[in-house]
Design an enzyme around this catalytic site. Structure first.
Site, short mmCIF file in Angstrom:
data_model
loop_
_atom_site.label_atom_id
_atom_site.label_comp_id
_atom_site.label_asym_id
_atom_site.label_seq_id
_atom_site.Cartn_x
_atom_site.Cartn_y
_atom_site.Cartn_z
N LYS A 42 0.79 -1.24 0.00
CA LYS A 42 0.00 0.00 0.00
C LYS A 42 0.83 1.29 0.00
O LYS A 42 0.38 2.34 0.46
CB LYS A 42 -0.99 0.04 1.17
CG LYS A 42 -1.83 -1.21 1.39
CD LYS A 42 -2.27 -1.89 0.13
CE LYS A 42 -3.35 -1.15 -0.62
NZ LYS A 42 -3.58 -1.83 -1.95
N GLY A 44 2.33 2.43 -2.94
CA GLY A 44 2.40 2.99 -4.28
C GLY A 44 3.11 2.08 -5.27
O GLY A 44 3.66 2.54 -6.28
N HIS A 97 7.16 -7.44 -1.94
CA HIS A 97 6.94 -6.75 -0.67
C HIS A 97 7.83 -7.35 0.42
O HIS A 97 7.64 -7.04 1.60
CB HIS A 97 5.48 -6.89 -0.22
CG HIS A 97 4.48 -6.15 -1.05
ND1 HIS A 97 4.68 -4.87 -1.52
CD2 HIS A 97 3.24 -6.51 -1.48
CE1 HIS A 97 3.61 -4.49 -2.20
NE2 HIS A 97 2.73 -5.46 -2.20
N SER A 127 -4.74 2.95 4.14
CA SER A 127 -4.90 2.25 2.86
C SER A 127 -5.00 0.74 3.09
O SER A 127 -5.84 0.06 2.48
CB SER A 127 -3.72 2.58 1.95
OG SER A 127 -3.84 1.93 0.71
N GLY A 250 -5.90 7.62 -3.45
CA GLY A 250 -4.66 8.14 -4.04
C GLY A 250 -4.25 9.52 -3.59
O GLY A 250 -3.75 10.32 -4.37
P1 A3P Z 1 -5.05 4.58 -1.11
O1 A3P Z 1 -5.67 3.33 -0.56
O2 A3P Z 1 -4.63 5.53 -0.03
O3 A3P Z 1 -5.89 5.23 -2.14
P2 A3P Z 1 0.00 -0.38 -3.74
O4 A3P Z 1 0.05 -0.17 -5.22
O5 A3P Z 1 1.34 -0.48 -3.12
O6 A3P Z 1 -0.93 -1.49 -3.38
O7 A3P Z 1 -0.60 0.96 -3.10
C1 A3P Z 1 -1.94 1.31 -3.27
C2 A3P Z 1 -2.12 2.75 -2.88
O8 A3P Z 1 -1.50 3.59 -3.87
C3 A3P Z 1 -3.58 3.14 -2.83
O9 A3P Z 1 -3.66 4.16 -1.84
C4 A3P Z 1 -3.78 3.68 -4.24
O10 A3P Z 1 -4.89 4.51 -4.40
C5 A3P Z 1 -2.49 4.45 -4.42
N1 A3P Z 1 -2.20 4.72 -5.84
C6 A3P Z 1 -2.26 3.85 -6.86
N2 A3P Z 1 -1.96 4.46 -8.02
C7 A3P Z 1 -1.71 5.74 -7.72
C8 A3P Z 1 -1.36 6.88 -8.50
N3 A3P Z 1 -1.22 6.81 -9.83
N4 A3P Z 1 -1.17 8.06 -7.84
C9 A3P Z 1 -1.32 8.15 -6.52
N5 A3P Z 1 -1.66 7.11 -5.73
C10 A3P Z 1 -1.85 5.91 -6.33
#
Ligand code: A3P
Length: 287
Positions: A42, A44, A97, A127, A250
């Site tokens: 979570k 990014g 991870h 998240s 996001g």
């Molecule tokens: P949120 O749940 O806070 O929205 P991962 O890819 O490591 O699983 O992380 C997921 C998190 O990254 C989620 O956070 C998701 O919305 C956010 N995320 C995914 N793509 C993104 C983007 N292009 N820009 C900003 N945040 C992004």
């Protein structure tokens, strides 16, 4: 107990991460041109993966498309995964991870490039709370307060956030490692797309950087995921194949909508001391 002296994953019985594969990790053959894409869940991961994919396929012709493969997560699946990766003739971008101590030793001895993305642990917790609620592969948590409790104890999938960061931080001065911050990417994505491209020795024009930054915005990526069929099996997180679970909000600072001031004090009490001992974690914007 673990025969290799590796720290065990908290959720070792998660059906998507096989114990056999985890135990065989040190037999994994890395290649010098492998690139590891590393994160605590979570933080990014999918965002960074999309940027890298776009950087490698920046040419409009299709010739370059087959040269690089973004694989599924290193720890996802069973032992056949190793053959699958061995059979790829292209360059491999491999997400994981896992903590530094758990990754296959050859990634270290062969000096593979690795990119680590780090995010404010408060937003990461929020998240992850939603991920726990929506992802059928994760245990049920009823309320935010119960989730925060297990997060603070490090009793969540992939263990404690700070331990993860500290394990990777050992490599802070390694020039084959690049550390990126989610918050900084939100502030100025083109700057970091450029940074990633020079780290990976990919030449891109300013126009291409702008284009990639636009394509990798949260809204573009979310819309793209919604247009796709369910279960298209191309996430980079071992905990789901459903891309629709990834794009929630996001934003930076959503933790304020969940933490009570008491929980914030409690969080800081648990994390502050450890965070102060970590150069990497101290850069995170907590407020
Ligand atoms: P949120 O749940 O806070 O929205 P991962 O890819 O490591 O699983 O992380 C997921 C998190 O990254 C989620 O956070 C998701 O919305 C956010 N995320 C995914 N793509 C993104 C983007 N292009 N820009 C900003 N945040 C992004």
């Amino acid at each position: 107990g673990c025969s290799h002296g590796r720290p065990a994953l908290t959720l070792i019985d998660n059906i998507r991460v096989s114990t056999e594969l985890l135990q065989a990790l040190d037999t994994f053959d890395a290649r010098e041109d492998d690139v590891l894409l590393v994160s605590y869940p979570k933080s990014g991961t999918h965002w960074l993966a999309e940027i890298m994919k776009n950087l490698y396929s920046r040419h409009s012709d299709n010739h370059s498309a087959g040269l690089v493969t973004l694989t599924s997560s290193l720890e996802f699946g069973d032992l056949s995964k190793f053959d699958e990766l061995r059979n790829l003739s292209s360059k491999r971008l491999i997400p994981t991870h896992l903590s530094y101590d758990m990754i296959p030793v050859q990634f270290k001895t062969k000096n593979c490039k690795m990119i680590y993305v780090i995010r404010n642990p408060k937003d990461t917790a929020v998240s992850m709370y939603h991920y726990y609620q929506q992802n059928p592969h994760l245990p049920n948590v009823e309320k935010w307060s119960s989730f925060l409790e297990i997060f603070l104890k490090g009793e969540v999938v992939y263990g404690s956030w700070i331990d993860h960061v500290l394990s990777w931080e050992k490599n802070k001065s390694n020039e084959n490692m690049l550390f990126l911050y989610y918050e900084s990417m939100k502030k100025d994505l083109p700057k970091h797309v450029k940074e990633i491209s020079s780290f990976l020795n990919i030449s891109v024009s300013e126009d291409q950087i702008r284009e990639i930054s636009k394509k990798c915005s949260f809204h573009e990526m979310k819309e793209q995921a919604e247009r796709e069929k369910v279960n298209t099996n191309h996430t980079v997180c071992a905990l789901t194949s459903d891309r629709k679970l990834i794009f929630r909000k996001g934003v930076v600072g959503d933790w304020r909508n969940y933490f009570t001031s008491k929980q914030n004090v409690q969080f800081d009490a648990v994390f502050k001391e450890k965070i102060n001992s970590s150069a990497l974690a101290s850069y995170v914007e907590y407020e």
